[in-house]
Design a protein around this motif. Sequence first.
Motif, PDB file in Angstrom:
ATOM      1  N   ALA A   1      49.268  30.844  14.046  1.00  0.00           N
ATOM      2  CA  ALA A   1      50.300  30.209  14.867  1.00  0.00           C
ATOM      3  C   ALA A   1      49.702  29.103  15.725  1.00  0.00           C
ATOM      4  O   ALA A   1      48.489  29.051  15.954  1.00  0.00           O
ATOM      5  CB  ALA A   1      50.979  31.249  15.762  1.00  0.00           C
ATOM      6  N   HIS A   2      50.599  28.210  16.184  1.00  0.00           N
ATOM      7  CA  HIS A   2      50.199  27.169  17.128  1.00  0.00           C
ATOM      8  C   HIS A   2      51.254  27.048  18.209  1.00  0.00           C
ATOM      9  O   HIS A   2      52.451  26.958  17.916  1.00  0.00           O
ATOM     10  CB  HIS A   2      50.023  25.811  16.441  1.00  0.00           C
ATOM     11  N   TYR A   3      50.805  27.087  19.476  1.00  0.00           N
ATOM     12  CA  TYR A   3      51.693  26.908  20.622  1.00  0.00           C
ATOM     13  C   TYR A   3      51.306  25.614  21.332  1.00  0.00           C
ATOM     14  O   TYR A   3      50.181  25.476  21.815  1.00  0.00           O
ATOM     15  CB  TYR A   3      51.579  28.086  21.589  1.00  0.00           C
TER      16      TYR A   3
ATOM     17  N   ASP B   1      52.645  28.663  32.043  1.00  0.00           N
ATOM     18  CA  ASP B   1      53.541  28.087  31.033  1.00  0.00           C
ATOM     19  C   ASP B   1      54.009  29.239  30.151  1.00  0.00           C
ATOM     20  O   ASP B   1      53.303  29.681  29.244  1.00  0.00           O
ATOM     21  CB  ASP B   1      52.813  27.030  30.203  1.00  0.00           C
ATOM     22  N   GLU B   2      55.207  29.720  30.429  1.00  0.00           N
ATOM     23  CA  GLU B   2      55.699  30.922  29.756  1.00  0.00           C
ATOM     24  C   GLU B   2      56.023  30.694  28.286  1.00  0.00           C
ATOM     25  O   GLU B   2      56.246  31.669  27.556  1.00  0.00           O
ATOM     26  CB  GLU B   2      56.917  31.465  30.498  1.00  0.00           C
ATOM     27  N   SER B   3      56.028  29.438  27.843  1.00  0.00           N
ATOM     28  CA  SER B   3      56.269  29.177  26.426  1.00  0.00           C
ATOM     29  C   SER B   3      55.171  29.770  25.559  1.00  0.00           C
ATOM     30  O   SER B   3      55.368  30.007  24.367  1.00  0.00           O
ATOM     31  CB  SER B   3      56.388  27.670  26.167  1.00  0.00           C
TER      32      SER B   3
ATOM     33  N   LYS C   1      52.691  25.146  33.474  1.00  0.00           N
ATOM     34  CA  LYS C   1      54.056  24.634  33.498  1.00  0.00           C
ATOM     35  C   LYS C   1      54.031  23.131  33.794  1.00  0.00           C
ATOM     36  O   LYS C   1      53.357  22.679  34.729  1.00  0.00           O
ATOM     37  CB  LYS C   1      54.871  25.365  34.568  1.00  0.00           C
ATOM     38  N   ALA C   2      54.751  22.355  32.998  1.00  0.00           N
ATOM     39  CA  ALA C   2      54.735  20.903  33.149  1.00  0.00           C
ATOM     40  C   ALA C   2      56.094  20.325  32.791  1.00  0.00           C
ATOM     41  O   ALA C   2      56.855  20.904  32.015  1.00  0.00           O
ATOM     42  CB  ALA C   2      53.652  20.287  32.266  1.00  0.00           C
TER      43      ALA C   2
ATOM     44  N   HIS D   1      56.577  22.150  17.697  1.00  0.00           N
ATOM     45  CA  HIS D   1      55.557  22.499  18.684  1.00  0.00           C
ATOM     46  C   HIS D   1      55.196  23.974  18.659  1.00  0.00           C
ATOM     47  O   HIS D   1      54.224  24.381  19.317  1.00  0.00           O
ATOM     48  CB  HIS D   1      56.047  22.125  20.090  1.00  0.00           C
ATOM     49  N   PHE D   2      55.959  24.765  17.936  1.00  0.00           N
ATOM     50  CA  PHE D   2      55.701  26.209  17.878  1.00  0.00           C
ATOM     51  C   PHE D   2      55.817  26.656  16.419  1.00  0.00           C
ATOM     52  O   PHE D   2      56.900  26.907  15.919  1.00  0.00           O
ATOM     53  CB  PHE D   2      56.689  26.968  18.767  1.00  0.00           C
TER      54      PHE D   2
END
Length: 426
Positions: free
Chosen positions: A188-190, A220-222, A197-198, A174-175
């Motif tokens: 990049a892909h996030y 969503d801090e990711s 946030k989920a 996923h990252f």
Amino acid sequence: MEFPLRNNRQNIINKKNISILIAITLILFTIVRLSYPFLKYSSKNPEEIYPPYHAEDESIKIKDQDYEKCDISTGEWVPNPEAPYYTNKTCWAIHEHQNCMKYGRPDRDFMKWKWKPDGCDLPVFNPYQFLDIVRGKSLAFIGDSVGRNQMQSLICLLSRVEYPIDVSYTPDEHFKRWSYVSYNFTLAHYWTPFLVKAKEEDPNGPTHTGLFNLYLDEFDESWTNHIDEFDYIVLNAGHWFYRPAMYYEKGRIVGCRFCQIPNITDFPKTYGFRRAFKTAFKAINSLENFKGITFLRTFAPSHFENGLWNQGGNCVRQRPFRSNETLMEGENLDLYMTQMEEYRVAEREGKKKGFRFRLIDTTQAMLLRPDGHPSRYGHWPHENVTLYNDCVHWCLPGPIDSWSDFLLHLLKMEGWRSHKERNSLA
């Protein structure tokens, strides 16, 4: 007297052998390196491995009218016999479920169109120009699997020039991060399908597609903690908001989307969609060190016909619509307008802080492409899979290759703006 002579001869022989071994090694290394990207594939047709090369691809032409007058969001699809510019045999980046040619799609014409805006022209993506513009820079796609679909399309289009190497910080798919070494360019892909946030509350849920808790006012801090470094980000979201969800604001439930729970208000999907974009844009505008450009890639409609996605709906058309054959209406129009409204608010707020927001408006173009989805050609017919007909994602090669045409045009517009600003200050 014989020993020195024997030693000299032996030394000469050894040196010759070493020289030969070094030469062979260098030759083998060169061959392997040059052919490395294609080792996974075998093809009797050289053009399938090495797409046609055009010398003019390396030239960069800037015309005032291309930047000042061209509205690329409306137009028609016109034939492009030169397409596609890569195949599923030359590009390893194609996700299996979008590899339509591998899994037996019989028609080919869906790959041979290009987007022609009304009143002007949009050049086909030039990989040399693109890599020259982004040299020493970085770009991140932020959003759902359609955003990943777009990134993989871009990797395939750039494969005419260079293949990237994987420099991801984590094995989590996923990252992802890719590096174009020759150009010092990072892609990049996030993964963040809701942008906020989920948490998955129930993997089954009322429609067997999961039930999600969406914290509509929380970042969503990711991804929000990692984008300071990027020169460009491309934001997208949409199709996940069709899924059942519990809506939280200020830490408490305010309603839901099709949760089927008594005494909880059922909101339309645009409620969560709007607030998610509001929060995502707020996150970007609150960054202290972000100096990049935020692109919103607008909603790409699905094309299920003769049933919903989980009720036998499919997409089997084999040509684009003309602009007078369909209308943007209903949920497609609602989602598109919701995005646009929140984008305009964020653009105004960002401008006060010197932030730049730009629009990759592909919605009308993709509304006209019911022929470009994988449908059932994302797996072998005999495979026992639980997938539905896919009328959301896009075949590669396919219509979303044109999204890179849009992106490159907008990057060139940025260069032209900078050029004009420098001239005005001179």
